[in-house]
Design a protein around this motif. Structure first.
Motif, PDB file in Angstrom:
ATOM      1  N   UNK A   1       0.846  -1.173   0.000  1.00  0.00           N
ATOM      2  CA  UNK A   1       0.000   0.000   0.000  1.00  0.00           C
ATOM      3  C   UNK A   1       0.898   1.244   0.000  1.00  0.00           C
ATOM      4  N   UNK A   2       0.693   2.094  -0.985  1.00  0.00           N
ATOM      5  CA  UNK A   2       1.511   3.294  -1.127  1.00  0.00           C
ATOM      6  C   UNK A   2       0.690   4.519  -0.718  1.00  0.00           C
ATOM      7  N   UNK A   3       0.593   4.769   0.583  1.00  0.00           N
ATOM      8  CA  UNK A   3      -0.164   5.912   1.102  1.00  0.00           C
ATOM      9  C   UNK A   3       0.818   7.019   1.453  1.00  0.00           C
ATOM     10  N   UNK A   4       0.495   8.223   0.970  1.00  0.00           N
ATOM     11  CA  UNK A   4       1.377   9.372   1.204  1.00  0.00           C
ATOM     12  C   UNK A   4       0.623  10.478   1.927  1.00  0.00           C
ATOM     13  N   UNK A  22      -3.061  10.456   0.231  1.00  0.00           N
ATOM     14  CA  UNK A  22      -3.449   9.840  -1.031  1.00  0.00           C
ATOM     15  C   UNK A  22      -2.967   8.397  -1.031  1.00  0.00           C
ATOM     16  N   UNK A  23      -3.803   7.515  -1.553  1.00  0.00           N
ATOM     17  CA  UNK A  23      -3.427   6.120  -1.785  1.00  0.00           C
ATOM     18  C   UNK A  23      -3.089   6.042  -3.266  1.00  0.00           C
ATOM     19  N   UNK A  24      -1.815   6.013  -3.565  1.00  0.00           N
ATOM     20  CA  UNK A  24      -1.358   6.081  -4.948  1.00  0.00           C
ATOM     21  C   UNK A  24      -1.690   4.810  -5.726  1.00  0.00           C
ATOM     22  N   UNK A  25      -1.812   3.677  -5.051  1.00  0.00           N
ATOM     23  CA  UNK A  25      -2.153   2.433  -5.744  1.00  0.00           C
ATOM     24  C   UNK A  25      -3.623   2.399  -6.147  1.00  0.00           C
ATOM     25  N   UNK A  26      -4.490   2.797  -5.242  1.00  0.00           N
ATOM     26  CA  UNK A  26      -5.931   2.769  -5.508  1.00  0.00           C
ATOM     27  C   UNK A  26      -6.425   4.066  -6.160  1.00  0.00           C
ATOM     28  N   UNK A  27      -5.570   5.085  -6.190  1.00  0.00           N
ATOM     29  CA  UNK A  27      -5.934   6.421  -6.685  1.00  0.00           C
ATOM     30  C   UNK A  27      -7.118   6.990  -5.913  1.00  0.00           C
ATOM     31  N   UNK A  77      -1.736  15.324  -7.063  1.00  0.00           N
ATOM     32  CA  UNK A  77      -0.808  14.181  -6.927  1.00  0.00           C
ATOM     33  C   UNK A  77      -1.399  12.941  -7.589  1.00  0.00           C
ATOM     34  N   UNK A  78      -2.692  12.705  -7.380  1.00  0.00           N
ATOM     35  CA  UNK A  78      -3.317  11.542  -8.009  1.00  0.00           C
ATOM     36  C   UNK A  78      -3.360  11.698  -9.524  1.00  0.00           C
ATOM     37  N   UNK A  79      -3.692  12.899  -9.996  1.00  0.00           N
ATOM     38  CA  UNK A  79      -3.756  13.140 -11.444  1.00  0.00           C
ATOM     39  C   UNK A  79      -2.395  12.975 -12.121  1.00  0.00           C
TER      40      UNK A  79
END
Length: 83
Positions: A1-4, A22-27, A77-79
């Motif tokens: 899980x890549x949470x930032x 943000x959860x970069x894996x789940x967007x 960041x998600x975009x």
């Protein structure tokens, strides 16, 4: 899980305060904030196009206006897909 971690309420006392990640894996955005009061929840429920009450496992949260720039930064960041 890549949470930032993205940001915290700038008026925080750093003890139980609105925070954005943000959860970069789940967007997805992950947001800790205040539970909306019953009157606000009822009004949101009445205005919902879902035609059903807010289901178990979901709630309405209140995010202070001063956190809008933090929410925008999290969306950016998600975009951008930066991992």
């Amino acid at each position: 899980m890549n949470i930032r971690f993205v940001g915290i309420d700038p008026d925080t006392d750093e003890d139980g305060c609105p925070t954005v990640w943000v959860d970069m894996e789940a967007s997805d955005l992950l947001i800790q904030s205040y539970t909306a009061d019953d009157r606000s929840i009822a009004r949101c429920d009445a205005l919902s196009p879902a035609k059903a009450p807010i289901p178990a496992g979901e709630t309405v949260i209140r995010i202070p206006k001063r956190m809008v720039s933090i929410i925008r930064r999290a969306c950016d960041e998600l975009d951008s897909g930066v991992r």
